[in-house]
Design an enzyme around this catalytic site. Structure first.
Site, PDB file in Angstrom:
ATOM      1  N   GLY A 257      46.884  -7.620  18.415  1.00 37.07           N
ATOM      2  CA  GLY A 257      48.388  -7.744  18.148  1.00 37.07           C
ATOM      3  C   GLY A 257      48.708  -8.924  19.084  1.00 37.07           C
TER       4      GLY A 257
ATOM      5  N   ARG B  28      43.285  -8.394  13.087  1.00 37.18           N
ATOM      6  CA  ARG B  28      42.442  -7.226  13.606  1.00 37.18           C
ATOM      7  C   ARG B  28      41.145  -7.232  13.017  1.00 37.18           C
ATOM      8  NH1 ARG B  28      45.483  -4.576  17.368  1.00 37.18           N
ATOM      9  NH2 ARG B  28      47.917  -4.375  16.928  1.00 37.18           N
TER      10      ARG B  28
ATOM     11  N   ASP C   6      41.309  -4.675  24.244  1.00 38.34           N
ATOM     12  CA  ASP C   6      40.043  -4.124  24.286  1.00 38.34           C
ATOM     13  C   ASP C   6      39.125  -4.504  23.007  1.00 38.34           C
ATOM     14  OD1 ASP C   6      39.844  -2.696  26.597  1.00 38.34           O
ATOM     15  OD2 ASP C   6      40.958  -1.046  25.834  1.00 38.34           O
TER      16      ASP C   6
ATOM     17  N   THR D  47      47.507  -7.849  26.333  1.00 41.63           N
ATOM     18  CA  THR D  47      48.086  -7.037  25.564  1.00 41.63           C
ATOM     19  C   THR D  47      49.335  -6.420  26.036  1.00 41.63           C
ATOM     20  OG1 THR D  47      47.997  -4.658  24.697  1.00 41.63           O
ATOM     21  CG2 THR D  47      46.623  -5.351  26.632  1.00 41.63           C
TER      22      THR D  47
ATOM     23  N   ASP E  31      50.516  -3.501  25.806  1.00 37.25           N
ATOM     24  CA  ASP E  31      50.189  -2.303  26.319  1.00 37.25           C
ATOM     25  C   ASP E  31      49.631  -2.125  27.737  1.00 37.25           C
ATOM     26  OD1 ASP E  31      50.658  -1.850  23.564  1.00 37.25           O
ATOM     27  OD2 ASP E  31      48.457  -1.362  23.073  1.00 37.25           O
TER      28      ASP E  31
ATOM     29  N   ASP F 137      46.598  -1.955  29.006  1.00 37.72           N
ATOM     30  CA  ASP F 137      45.625  -0.919  28.745  1.00 37.72           C
ATOM     31  C   ASP F 137      44.394  -1.403  29.037  1.00 37.72           C
ATOM     32  OD1 ASP F 137      45.228  -1.936  26.360  1.00 37.72           O
ATOM     33  OD2 ASP F 137      45.336   0.135  25.464  1.00 37.72           O
TER      34      ASP F 137
ATOM     35  N   ARG G 284      76.238  11.291  23.119  1.00 37.89           N
ATOM     36  CA  ARG G 284      75.221  11.577  22.205  1.00 37.89           C
ATOM     37  C   ARG G 284      74.134  11.488  23.192  1.00 37.89           C
ATOM     38  NH1 ARG G 284      76.072   7.416  17.434  1.00 37.89           N
ATOM     39  NH2 ARG G 284      77.507   8.464  16.379  1.00 37.89           N
TER      40      ARG G 284
ATOM     41  N   MET H 127      56.365   0.869  22.250  1.00 34.18           N
ATOM     42  CA  MET H 127      55.099   0.718  21.632  1.00 34.18           C
ATOM     43  C   MET H 127      54.070   1.281  22.992  1.00 34.18           C
ATOM     44  SD  MET H 127      54.456  -2.475  19.351  1.00 34.18           S
ATOM     45  CE  MET H 127      54.617  -2.309  17.469  1.00 34.18           C
ATOM     46  N   GLY H 128      52.811   1.227  22.687  1.00 39.96           N
ATOM     47  CA  GLY H 128      51.966   1.428  23.707  1.00 39.96           C
ATOM     48  C   GLY H 128      50.659   1.982  23.399  1.00 39.96           C
ATOM     49  N   ARG H 129      50.458   2.338  22.251  1.00 35.10           N
ATOM     50  CA  ARG H 129      49.399   3.004  21.605  1.00 35.10           C
ATOM     51  C   ARG H 129      49.010   4.199  22.459  1.00 35.10           C
ATOM     52  NH1 ARG H 129      45.133  -1.009  19.350  1.00 35.10           N
ATOM     53  NH2 ARG H 129      46.345  -0.849  17.353  1.00 35.10           N
TER      54      ARG H 129
ATOM     55  N   ARG I 176      70.417  10.703  18.202  1.00 34.26           N
ATOM     56  CA  ARG I 176      69.907   9.545  17.378  1.00 34.26           C
ATOM     57  C   ARG I 176      68.639   8.753  17.994  1.00 34.26           C
ATOM     58  NH1 ARG I 176      73.874  10.960  14.909  1.00 34.26           N
ATOM     59  NH2 ARG I 176      75.435   9.787  13.851  1.00 34.26           N
TER      60      ARG I 176
ATOM     61  N   HIS J 132      57.765  -3.811  16.765  1.00 36.72           N
ATOM     62  CA  HIS J 132      57.602  -5.271  16.858  1.00 36.72           C
ATOM     63  C   HIS J 132      58.374  -6.230  17.477  1.00 36.72           C
ATOM     64  CE1 HIS J 132      54.628  -3.474  14.060  1.00 36.72           C
ATOM     65  NE2 HIS J 132      53.533  -4.187  14.801  1.00 36.72           N
TER      66      HIS J 132
ATOM     67  N   GLN K 299      59.405  -5.850  20.380  1.00 38.67           N
ATOM     68  CA  GLN K 299      58.855  -5.944  21.677  1.00 38.67           C
ATOM     69  C   GLN K 299      57.829  -6.884  21.799  1.00 38.67           C
ATOM     70  OE1 GLN K 299      58.213  -1.384  23.192  1.00 38.67           O
ATOM     71  NE2 GLN K 299      58.272  -1.575  21.004  1.00 38.67           N
ATOM     72  N   ARG K 300      57.131  -7.363  20.618  1.00 42.00           N
ATOM     73  CA  ARG K 300      56.113  -8.227  20.714  1.00 42.00           C
ATOM     74  C   ARG K 300      56.471  -9.744  20.504  1.00 42.00           C
ATOM     75  NH1 ARG K 300      51.490  -5.285  17.793  1.00 42.00           N
ATOM     76  NH2 ARG K 300      51.447  -7.026  16.560  1.00 42.00           N
TER      77      ARG K 300
HETATM   78  O1  F6P Z   1      48.089  -2.866  20.827  1.00 41.96           O
HETATM   79  C1  F6P Z   1      49.526  -3.553  20.929  1.00 41.96           C
HETATM   80  C2  F6P Z   1      50.078  -2.709  19.814  1.00 41.96           C
HETATM   81  O2  F6P Z   1      51.477  -3.292  19.815  1.00 41.96           O
HETATM   82  C3  F6P Z   1      50.515  -1.352  20.162  1.00 41.96           C
HETATM   83  O3  F6P Z   1      51.199  -1.002  21.260  1.00 41.96           O
HETATM   84  C4  F6P Z   1      50.756  -0.729  18.655  1.00 41.96           C
HETATM   85  O4  F6P Z   1      50.626   0.534  18.520  1.00 41.96           O
HETATM   86  C5  F6P Z   1      49.993  -1.675  17.885  1.00 41.96           C
HETATM   87  O5  F6P Z   1      49.980  -2.937  18.409  1.00 41.96           O
HETATM   88  C6  F6P Z   1      50.701  -2.041  16.449  1.00 41.96           C
HETATM   89  O6  F6P Z   1      49.950  -2.580  15.792  1.00 41.96           O
HETATM   90  P1  F6P Z   1      50.257  -3.447  14.374  1.00 41.96           P
HETATM   91  O7  F6P Z   1      50.759  -4.945  14.757  1.00 41.96           O
HETATM   92  O8  F6P Z   1      48.806  -3.722  13.689  1.00 41.96           O
HETATM   93  O9  F6P Z   1      50.991  -2.650  13.476  1.00 41.96           O
END
Ligand code: F6P
Length: 340
Positions: free
Chosen positions: A10, A71, A102, A124, A126, A128, A161, A168-170, A264, A270, A272-273
């Site tokens: 990712g 990936r 990883d 990452t 994450d 992690d 509310r 995210m964070g797997r 809600r 994404h 976040q990325r």
């Molecule tokens: O490993 C980074 C990550 O952003 C995770 O937090 C998330 O679960 C995963 O990638 C999402 O993957 P993709 O971009 O393949 O949907």
């Protein structure tokens, strides 16, 4: 020497500063760099481009990766592994710098086991990867989540509310933890702890009673048990695509039906990325990219550049990949101090 560099897994903020550091550090010592496109796919399929210093000019503040990512894992099939070795030799690559989490680093270890001259750089959002204090991408991504929580708080307060923010964070809860801590969540749900619905509802009710609204942060990796809507798609490394489980939306349904509080959810996914890397990530990525070149020049293949306290050092890939780094009990104790 001829260096190769790839970015896999990712994307996250900091990849471009890391690529730039590899190219410029190698050039400083008179070495050239080739960039492989789309992670390990580029090595497998021999998709590459030269990366001169001019090619990395102006990318320090850019999100994503100029090399592309995927990936792809070429080390599960012998024929693909053979292609990787053949293409690296064909292009005269003396040292490959693999930038990834990883999975990408696990593939680097496979290459090293087969005699490949590879050095890793951990990244990452994450956070992690074991063996490094922080991964770049995490701070920038989490800042986006904190900003989202603050915006959601405005609406939660205005409309009285509850709102659930899914981040995210797997299977590691670092993003949720830091978002909850820095954004002042009333409850933060992490995959490191069993899901406790009674406690969740208690905290939501308490927050709503105290000030008329509640904000909840939930990691995408929490286990709510079997239910409808779990699509269960998987990526090439066998990881479930967690966003399809939509835990935030499910939690909102459960909160509203149990408490009667209008609820809600928001899944920022994404968002976040992407975006420009923050200061910490730019500097960490730059240090690690440069260190990876230094490790390769010293012949320290099979290692990964990591952050240990104030220093960047090399450690064996095996040490960084032993087990994913998850949130530790001291952090769990701290976050629960702030439950409503
Ligand atoms: O490993 C980074 C990550 O952003 C995770 O937090 C998330 O679960 C995963 O990638 C999402 O993957 P993709 O971009 O393949 O949907």
């Amino acid at each position: 020497m001829r260096f190769g560099v790839l970015t896999g897994g990712g994307d996250c903020p900091g990849l471009n500063p890391a690529i730039r550091a590899v190219v410029l550090r190698a050039a400083k010592f008179g070495h050239e760099t080739t960039g492989f496109l789309d992670g390990w796919k580029g090595v497998r399929d021999d998709l590459a481009r030269p990366l001169a210093p001019v090619d990395v000019d102006g990318i320090l503040n850019k999100g994503g990766t100029i090399l592309g990512s995927s990936r792809t894992n070429p080390f599960t099939k012998e024929a693909e592994t053979a292609k990787v070795l053949e293409h690296l030799a064909g292009r005269g690559i003396d040292a490959l710098i693999a930038i990834g989490g990883d999975d990408t680093l696990g593939a680097a270890r496979e290459l090293h086991r087969r005699g490949g001259r590879v050095v890793g750089v951990p990244k990452t959002m994450d956070n992690d990867v074991s063996g490094t204090d922080w991964t770049f991408g995490f701070h920038s991504a989490t800042a986006v989540a904190v900003d989202a929580l603050e915006r959601l708080r405005d609406t939660a307060g205005s409309h009285h509310r509850a709102i659930v923010l899914e981040v995210m964070g797997r299977h590691a809860g670092w993003v949720a933890l830091a978002t909850g801590l820095a954004g002042g969540a009333d409850v933060t749900l992490l995959p490191e702890e069993p899901y406790d619905e009674a406690a969740l509802l208690r905290h939501v009710r308490a927050a709503a009673a105290a000030r008329g609204y509640a904000v909840v942060v939930a990691s995408e990796g929490i286990d709510l048990g079997p239910r409808r809507g779990s699509a269960g798609g998987k990526d090439e490394f066998g990881h479930e695509l967690l966003r399809e489980r939509e835990v935030g939306a499910e939690l909102a349904r459960r909160i509203e039906s149990a408490t009667g509080i209008e609820t809600r959810s928001a899944q920022i996914g994404h968002i976040q990325r992407g975006g420009s890397p923050e200061l910490f990530d730019r500097i960490l990525a730059t240090r690690l990219g440069a260190m990876a070149v230094d490790l390769a020049l010293a012949g320290r293949f099979g290692e990964v550049a990591v952050l240990r306290g104030p220093s960047v050092v090399g450690i064996p890939l095996d040490e960084a990949l032993g087990h994913p780094k998850t949130v530790t009990p001291d952090w769990l104790d701290l976050i629960h101090t702030f439950d409503a």
